[in-house]
Design a protein around this motif. Structure first.
Motif, PDB file in Angstrom:
ATOM      1  N   CYS A  73      -5.527  -6.402   2.522  1.00 13.18           N
ATOM      2  CA  CYS A  73      -6.124  -7.441   1.685  1.00 13.18           C
ATOM      3  C   CYS A  73      -5.504  -7.410   0.287  1.00 13.18           C
ATOM      4  N   PHE A  74      -5.039  -8.556  -0.169  1.00 16.96           N
ATOM      5  CA  PHE A  74      -4.248  -8.585  -1.393  1.00 16.96           C
ATOM      6  C   PHE A  74      -5.049  -8.144  -2.615  1.00 16.96           C
ATOM      7  N   TYR A  75      -6.381  -8.321  -2.593  1.00 12.07           N
ATOM      8  CA  TYR A  75      -7.183  -7.941  -3.750  1.00 12.07           C
ATOM      9  C   TYR A  75      -7.497  -6.444  -3.768  1.00 12.07           C
ATOM     10  N   CYS A  76      -7.064  -5.729  -2.729  1.00  8.23           N
ATOM     11  CA  CYS A  76      -7.342  -4.296  -2.622  1.00  8.23           C
ATOM     12  C   CYS A  76      -6.081  -3.446  -2.722  1.00  8.23           C
ATOM     13  N   MET A  77      -4.949  -3.967  -2.201  1.00  7.82           N
ATOM     14  CA  MET A  77      -3.727  -3.153  -2.204  1.00  7.82           C
ATOM     15  C   MET A  77      -2.496  -4.032  -2.050  1.00  7.82           C
ATOM     16  N   PRO A  78      -1.315  -3.490  -2.381  1.00 10.51           N
ATOM     17  CA  PRO A  78      -0.072  -4.235  -2.188  1.00 10.51           C
ATOM     18  C   PRO A  78       0.219  -4.443  -0.705  1.00 10.51           C
ATOM     19  N   ALA A  79       1.122  -5.372  -0.412  1.00 10.93           N
ATOM     20  CA  ALA A  79       1.461  -5.692   0.978  1.00 10.93           C
ATOM     21  C   ALA A  79       2.012  -4.488   1.724  1.00 10.93           C
ATOM     22  N   GLU A  80       2.749  -3.628   1.031  1.00  7.76           N
ATOM     23  CA  GLU A  80       3.345  -2.460   1.683  1.00  7.76           C
ATOM     24  C   GLU A  80       2.372  -1.301   1.822  1.00  7.76           C
ATOM     25  N   GLY A  81       1.132  -1.496   1.375  1.00  5.22           N
ATOM     26  CA  GLY A  81       0.152  -0.419   1.450  1.00  5.22           C
ATOM     27  C   GLY A  81       0.227   0.483   0.231  1.00  5.22           C
TER      28      GLY A  81
ATOM     29  N   PRO B 237     -11.422  -5.277 -10.414  1.00  7.54           N
ATOM     30  CA  PRO B 237     -10.036  -5.038 -10.808  1.00  7.54           C
ATOM     31  C   PRO B 237      -9.332  -3.910 -10.061  1.00  7.54           C
ATOM     32  N   PHE B 238      -9.773  -3.600  -8.844  1.00 12.21           N
ATOM     33  CA  PHE B 238      -9.196  -2.465  -8.121  1.00 12.21           C
ATOM     34  C   PHE B 238      -8.247  -2.956  -7.032  1.00 12.21           C
ATOM     35  N   ASN B 239      -7.073  -3.435  -7.464  1.00 10.86           N
ATOM     36  CA  ASN B 239      -6.130  -4.038  -6.517  1.00 10.86           C
ATOM     37  C   ASN B 239      -4.967  -3.120  -6.164  1.00 10.86           C
ATOM     38  N   GLY B 240      -4.888  -1.960  -6.787  1.00  6.37           N
ATOM     39  CA  GLY B 240      -3.855  -0.996  -6.443  1.00  6.37           C
ATOM     40  C   GLY B 240      -2.460  -1.352  -6.911  1.00  6.37           C
ATOM     41  N   GLU B 241      -2.329  -2.389  -7.743  1.00  5.99           N
ATOM     42  CA  GLU B 241      -1.001  -2.825  -8.154  1.00  5.99           C
ATOM     43  C   GLU B 241      -0.678  -2.501  -9.613  1.00  5.99           C
ATOM     44  N   GLY B 242      -1.680  -2.074 -10.372  1.00  8.85           N
ATOM     45  CA  GLY B 242      -1.408  -1.622 -11.722  1.00  8.85           C
ATOM     46  C   GLY B 242      -1.223  -2.710 -12.755  1.00  8.85           C
TER      47      GLY B 242
ATOM     48  N   LEU C 105     -10.566   3.989 -19.927  1.00  6.59           N
ATOM     49  CA  LEU C 105      -9.392   3.329 -20.493  1.00  6.59           C
ATOM     50  C   LEU C 105      -8.715   4.158 -21.569  1.00  6.59           C
ATOM     51  N   GLU C 106      -9.397   5.194 -22.046  1.00  4.83           N
ATOM     52  CA  GLU C 106      -8.770   6.104 -22.996  1.00  4.83           C
ATOM     53  C   GLU C 106      -7.630   6.871 -22.332  1.00  4.83           C
ATOM     54  N   ASN C 107      -7.683   6.985 -21.007  1.00  2.00           N
ATOM     55  CA  ASN C 107      -6.613   7.613 -20.222  1.00  2.00           C
ATOM     56  C   ASN C 107      -6.349   6.702 -19.040  1.00  2.00           C
ATOM     57  N   PRO C 108      -5.707   5.541 -19.260  1.00  2.00           N
ATOM     58  CA  PRO C 108      -5.723   4.457 -18.266  1.00  2.00           C
ATOM     59  C   PRO C 108      -5.011   4.782 -16.964  1.00  2.00           C
ATOM     60  N   ASN C 109      -5.751   4.595 -15.890  1.00  2.00           N
ATOM     61  CA  ASN C 109      -5.231   4.557 -14.525  1.00  2.00           C
ATOM     62  C   ASN C 109      -6.175   3.645 -13.762  1.00  2.00           C
ATOM     63  N   PHE C 110      -6.513   2.529 -14.425  1.00  2.00           N
ATOM     64  CA  PHE C 110      -7.653   1.737 -14.024  1.00  2.00           C
ATOM     65  C   PHE C 110      -7.431   0.935 -12.757  1.00  2.00           C
ATOM     66  N   HIS C 111      -6.201   0.494 -12.550  1.00  2.00           N
ATOM     67  CA  HIS C 111      -5.977  -0.475 -11.471  1.00  2.00           C
ATOM     68  C   HIS C 111      -5.594   0.223 -10.175  1.00  2.00           C
ATOM     69  N   GLU C 112      -6.427   1.135  -9.735  1.00  2.00           N
ATOM     70  CA  GLU C 112      -6.221   1.749  -8.440  1.00  2.00           C
ATOM     71  C   GLU C 112      -6.816   0.844  -7.374  1.00  2.00           C
ATOM     72  N   SER C 113      -6.782   1.300  -6.143  1.00  2.00           N
ATOM     73  CA  SER C 113      -7.280   0.492  -5.034  1.00  2.00           C
ATOM     74  C   SER C 113      -8.702   0.906  -4.682  1.00  2.00           C
ATOM     75  N   MET C 114      -9.492  -0.082  -4.206  1.00  2.00           N
ATOM     76  CA  MET C 114     -10.810   0.254  -3.693  1.00  2.00           C
ATOM     77  C   MET C 114     -10.708   1.214  -2.507  1.00  2.00           C
ATOM     78  N   ALA C 115      -9.585   1.206  -1.817  1.00  2.49           N
ATOM     79  CA  ALA C 115      -9.408   2.104  -0.676  1.00  2.49           C
ATOM     80  C   ALA C 115      -9.356   3.555  -1.110  1.00  2.49           C
ATOM     81  N   THR C 116      -8.848   3.824  -2.301  1.00  5.71           N
ATOM     82  CA  THR C 116      -8.788   5.197  -2.790  1.00  5.71           C
ATOM     83  C   THR C 116     -10.087   5.621  -3.469  1.00  5.71           C
ATOM     84  N   ILE C 117     -10.875   4.631  -3.894  1.00  4.54           N
ATOM     85  CA  ILE C 117     -12.155   4.920  -4.527  1.00  4.54           C
ATOM     86  C   ILE C 117     -13.244   5.131  -3.495  1.00  4.54           C
ATOM     87  N   GLY C 118     -13.233   4.284  -2.472  1.00  7.51           N
ATOM     88  CA  GLY C 118     -14.322   4.230  -1.503  1.00  7.51           C
ATOM     89  C   GLY C 118     -15.078   2.937  -1.730  1.00  7.51           C
ATOM     90  N   GLY C 119     -14.911   1.971  -0.837  1.00  5.51           N
ATOM     91  CA  GLY C 119     -15.372   0.603  -1.067  1.00  5.51           C
ATOM     92  C   GLY C 119     -16.879   0.489  -1.261  1.00  5.51           C
TER      93      GLY C 119
END
Length: 329
Positions: A25-33, A190-195, A315-329
């Protein structure tokens, strides 16, 4: 009873068993996973069961299994069966994309799973392929049919995305006329895994409701259950119901009763925080249950007031745009 530093009860755990998924799903991760976690990085089932057993003794009453997609992890039914036997656990449920779920529905019912959240962003097969990048619409619909056949409580989770599936809002609401399902529309997060940057949402919970009300002017607000993350509605003559989850607007933080454990064992007090400790690492250091409980209680006493505060700190140590798959949906 578990309470956090704001006096909120904690009785709900969302446990992600894998970061892997058979959709893209494009809103969760890139096409290549994603860069999938190695087996060593994942919690073992034994570690998950130990953590859950301790948390239930501490006051957790409900566990929801998430992913990634739970059914891509081998022997997931073994874990679910073991969890269903935990003394003190009142509810075991799961969230699934439905691709591999249909053959397991009867067994899920047998072990006591009564509620399943089914991710489904459209009722159109072509749009399903465009959103998920996979041709699995028929499998998902088969799962929904099996769940209903076995009298399971079915909640359909739909992420509302501008220019992608807003035309599906009304057809999905219409699904509730003849089927006893709850269709919940979720603000995009905002958890699309694309940064890349995320500037907010176009379709917030107010706009979603206004869209529904234009077609169903007699839609009625119904009381929201305790700790509900959704605003809940009924339409006269409909067997099912409608919910709207303000996941980005975060209007429900004041009554938040949930914690999360990611596939690699990170405890998250909030969907939007960066994690507060790693349970897997502590267990692999052979920490005792007593020490682990003390550590967990200290962590629960550091919860942020709401998702906005958690996001700002992160956001003080940004790595915000990870994927919901790595967080746990």
């Amino acid at each position: 009873m578990l309470l956090d530093n704001h006096g909120r009860k904690i009785n709900y755990l969302r446990l992600a068993v894998t970061d892997r998924c058979n959709l893209r799903c494009f809103y969760c991760m890139p096409a290549e996973g994603l860069d999938w976690l190695s087996r060593r990085e994942l919690m073992t089932y034994e570690e998950m069961l130990r953590a859950c057993s301790l948390l239930v003794k501490m006051g957790i009453e409900k566990i929801r299994i998430t992913g990634g997609e739970p059914f891509v992890r081998k022997d997931i039914m073994q874990l679910l069966t073991a969890l269903s036997k935990l003394d003190g656990l009142k509810e075991l449920s799961l969230t699934t994309n439905g691709v591999l779920t249909a053959p397991h529905v009867a067994e899920l019912k047998r072990i006591g799973v009564r509620s399943v959240n089914l991710s489904l962003d459209t009722l159109d097969a072509n749009r399903f392929f465009a959103i998920t990048r996979r041709d699995e619409f028929a499998s998902v619909m088969e799962t929904m049919e099996e769940l209903l056949k076995h009298d399971m409580e079915v909640k359909i989770n739909t992420v509302v995305m501008a220019g992608k599936n807003t035309q599906d809002i009304i057809p999905l609401v219409e699904l509730t006329k003849n089927l006893p399902v709850s269709v919940r529309f979720i603000e995009e997060m905002p958890f699309n895994g694309e940064g890349h940057s995320y500037s907010g949402i176009v379709w917030d919970y107010v706009r979603i409701f206004d869209e529904i009300r234009q077609t169903f002017p007699d839609i009625q607000k119904v009381p929201d259950p305790q700790y509900s993350t959704s605003y809940n509605y009924s339409i006269p003559g409909h067997k099912g119901s409608v919910g709207i989850i303000a996941a980005y607007s975060r209007t429900f933080c004041g009554t938040c009763n949930r914690i999360r454990i990611t596939p690699q064992g990170t405890l998250k007090n909030c969907l939007y925080d960066d994690g507060v400790l790693n349970i897997k690492d502590l267990m692999r250091l052979r920490i005792s249950d007593t020490e682990l409980e003390q550590t967990l209680r200290r962590a629960f006493n550091t919860r942020e007031k709401d998702g906005w505060q958690a996001e700002q700190k992160r956001l003080e140590n940004p790595n915000f745009h990870e994927s919901m798959a790595t967080i746990g949906g």
